[in-house]
Write a protein that holds these residues in place. Structure first.
Motif, PDB file in Angstrom:
ATOM      1  N   ASP A 248     -29.501   7.226 -18.492  1.00  0.00           N
ATOM      2  CA  ASP A 248     -28.881   8.497 -18.842  1.00  0.00           C
ATOM      3  C   ASP A 248     -29.967   9.493 -19.261  1.00  0.00           C
ATOM      4  OD1 ASP A 248     -27.769  10.492 -20.762  1.00  0.00           O
ATOM      5  OD2 ASP A 248     -25.885   9.412 -20.430  1.00  0.00           O
ATOM      6  N   PHE A 249     -30.013  10.645 -18.589  1.00  0.00           N
ATOM      7  CA  PHE A 249     -31.054  11.633 -18.887  1.00  0.00           C
ATOM      8  C   PHE A 249     -31.000  12.059 -20.350  1.00  0.00           C
ATOM      9  CE2 PHE A 249     -32.582  15.967 -19.352  1.00  0.00           C
ATOM     10  CZ  PHE A 249     -33.821  15.921 -18.728  1.00  0.00           C
ATOM     11  N   SER A 280     -24.707   5.201  -9.629  1.00  0.00           N
ATOM     12  CA  SER A 280     -24.771   4.922 -11.064  1.00  0.00           C
ATOM     13  C   SER A 280     -24.310   6.122 -11.881  1.00  0.00           C
ATOM     14  CB  SER A 280     -26.199   4.535 -11.466  1.00  0.00           C
ATOM     15  OG  SER A 280     -26.288   4.266 -12.844  1.00  0.00           O
ATOM     16  N   ALA A 281     -24.675   7.323 -11.440  1.00  0.00           N
ATOM     17  CA  ALA A 281     -24.234   8.537 -12.140  1.00  0.00           C
ATOM     18  C   ALA A 281     -22.716   8.652 -12.122  1.00  0.00           C
ATOM     19  CB  ALA A 281     -24.875   9.770 -11.515  1.00  0.00           C
ATOM     20  N   GLN A 282     -22.099   8.277 -10.999  1.00  0.00           N
ATOM     21  CA  GLN A 282     -20.642   8.300 -10.918  1.00  0.00           C
ATOM     22  C   GLN A 282     -20.031   7.271 -11.860  1.00  0.00           C
ATOM     23  OE1 GLN A 282     -19.331   7.853  -6.873  1.00  0.00           O
ATOM     24  NE2 GLN A 282     -20.381   9.690  -6.151  1.00  0.00           N
ATOM     25  N   PRO A 287     -25.849  12.283 -15.420  1.00  0.00           N
ATOM     26  CA  PRO A 287     -26.989  12.225 -14.498  1.00  0.00           C
ATOM     27  C   PRO A 287     -27.983  11.153 -14.919  1.00  0.00           C
ATOM     28  CG  PRO A 287     -26.536  14.483 -15.173  1.00  0.00           C
ATOM     29  CD  PRO A 287     -25.716  13.611 -16.053  1.00  0.00           C
ATOM     30  N   ARG A 288     -28.645  10.581 -13.910  1.00  0.00           N
ATOM     31  CA  ARG A 288     -29.656   9.562 -14.174  1.00  0.00           C
ATOM     32  C   ARG A 288     -31.022  10.219 -14.244  1.00  0.00           C
ATOM     33  NH1 ARG A 288     -26.345   7.285 -16.469  1.00  0.00           N
ATOM     34  NH2 ARG A 288     -27.473   5.297 -16.597  1.00  0.00           N
ATOM     35  N   LEU A 289     -31.887   9.643 -15.041  1.00  0.00           N
ATOM     36  CA  LEU A 289     -33.227  10.183 -15.254  1.00  0.00           C
ATOM     37  C   LEU A 289     -34.022  10.248 -13.957  1.00  0.00           C
ATOM     38  CD1 LEU A 289     -35.433  11.086 -17.282  1.00  0.00           C
ATOM     39  CD2 LEU A 289     -35.941   8.643 -17.641  1.00  0.00           C
TER      40      LEU A 289
END
Length: 363
Positions: A248-249, A280-282, A287-289
């Protein structure tokens, strides 16, 4: 025989892929230029045999087959060396020379696993790493021990890490449907990962230890470094590299001030079109890093390398660290010479801490 048959099956799949939809076989090597043939021969010779040390938290199966030596259950820490070699295709060997990089992984097999006391393995690492220092690598989700060995061998070659690589293998199940199970096993592994980082620092000294994590393994690296910083705030590592980090960003942004002081440099590789990170973001809702387009200007003291201008070098866009020679060359300069982004060729500055990797076309 058990080891050989899966490798043969993989090689047949590779040959079929090389044939394309109409079964067209690439032109023989004799029709290629001399320079192309020499380059392919050099690449093949580099990966014929690869060997590197590992630390693992996986259970032994009791099997004598090196490919099945460990499974995906939790266990006490163990160490050893993994030996990987290319499958002998005989008369079909020329096809391997023209295979796309992402298919070459399927031409590798685990030839031997040799366990040894952790102290002895780290003694050997001290002897082989020399002044460069070690590079600890943590794999991601959906990685069996056998698959992880093959991919670690490719990373060692692609980033020029021979003699330096130490592979940390946590008990991933190696099954696509077990993502949440893998997440829990990663969290369970964090204390041992932190212990390994601390032990390497004690052996090699300040600024000498590089730590890399890919995908879910990059999340593990960040969380383990937070524990390291809490336990030993005076530790100073060298390069910390997060490759396609599945994290996770916003969580990373909150943890960053805790871990940034213990690393000489922190580099994140991101890209657009990374299908596993998009999924993964869904799943997670954030948003992913490792995805391009995040507000990275807020990440103080971090260098972000955007690979979106490069071809994916694979069907998922997620494994550029082992498939892309361009990325491998950039990693090599970062990890061997300690060059910052502003010093490495082909990196075009976009903002104070964001660069795009755009290799110039050379004749």
């Amino acid at each position: 025989m058990k080891t050989f048959l899966p490798a043969v099956a993989r090689s047949i799949s590779v040959i079929l892929c090389l044939g394309g939809p109409f079964g067209v076989i690439p032109a023989p090597l004799a029709a290629q230029s001399e320079a192309q043939s020499e380059a392919q021969s050099e690449t093949q010779s580099q990966i014929e045999v690869a060997e590197f040390p590992y630390v693992t938290l996986r259970n032994r199966t009791g099997s004598d087959d090196p490919a099945e030596f460990y499974a995906g259950e939790r266990s006490d820490p163990k160490a050893g060396r993994c030996r990987v070699e290319e499958l002998d295709l005989g008369v079909l060997a020329p096809l391997a020379g023209v295979a796309p990089n992402f298919l070459r992984e399927e031409l590798l097999r685990v030839q031997a696993i040799e366990e040894a006391p952790t102290g002895a393995i780290l003694d050997q690492l001290e002897a082989t790493a020399g002044a460069q220092g070690p590079a600890l690598y943590v794999h991601g989700y959906y990685i069996s021990f056998e698959k992880g060995c093959r991919r670690a061998a490719l990373l060692q070659q692609n980033a020029d890490l021979e003699g330096r690589l130490l592979w940390f293998s946590w008990p991933s199940d190696g099954a696509a449907a077990y993502y949440t199970h893998d997440e829990v096993d990663l969290y369970w592994s964090l204390p041992d990962l932190a212990d390994t980082i601390i032990e390497l620092h004690e052996r090699f000294g300040p600024g000498e230890v590089a730590v890399m994590g890919h995908s879910l393994g990059a999340r593990g690296v960040v969380l383990a470094l937070a524990e390291v910083a809490n336990r030993h705030p005076d530790i100073r590592l060298g390069q910390v590299v997060l490759l396609a980090p599945d994290m996770d960003f916003g969580i990373f942004e909150r943890i960053l001030p805790r871990i940034r002081p213990i690393a000489e440099n922190l580099t994140i590789y991101v890209t657009s079109g990374d299908r596993p990170l998009a999924l993964s973001a869904q799943v997670h809702g954030y948003p992913r890093l490792g995805e391009a387009g995040n507000p990275v200007s807020r990440l103080t003291g971090v260098e972000v390398i955007d690979l979106s201008d490069l071809p994916s070098e694979g069907p998922t866009g997620h494994l550029y660290h082992i498939y892309s020679q361009i990325v491998g060359a950039d990693l090599s300069r970062l990890l061997r010479s300690g060059e910052g982004a502003s010093e490495r060729p082909d990196l075009v500055a976009q903002s104070k801490n964001l660069w795009r990797l755009r290799p110039e076309k050379r004749e």
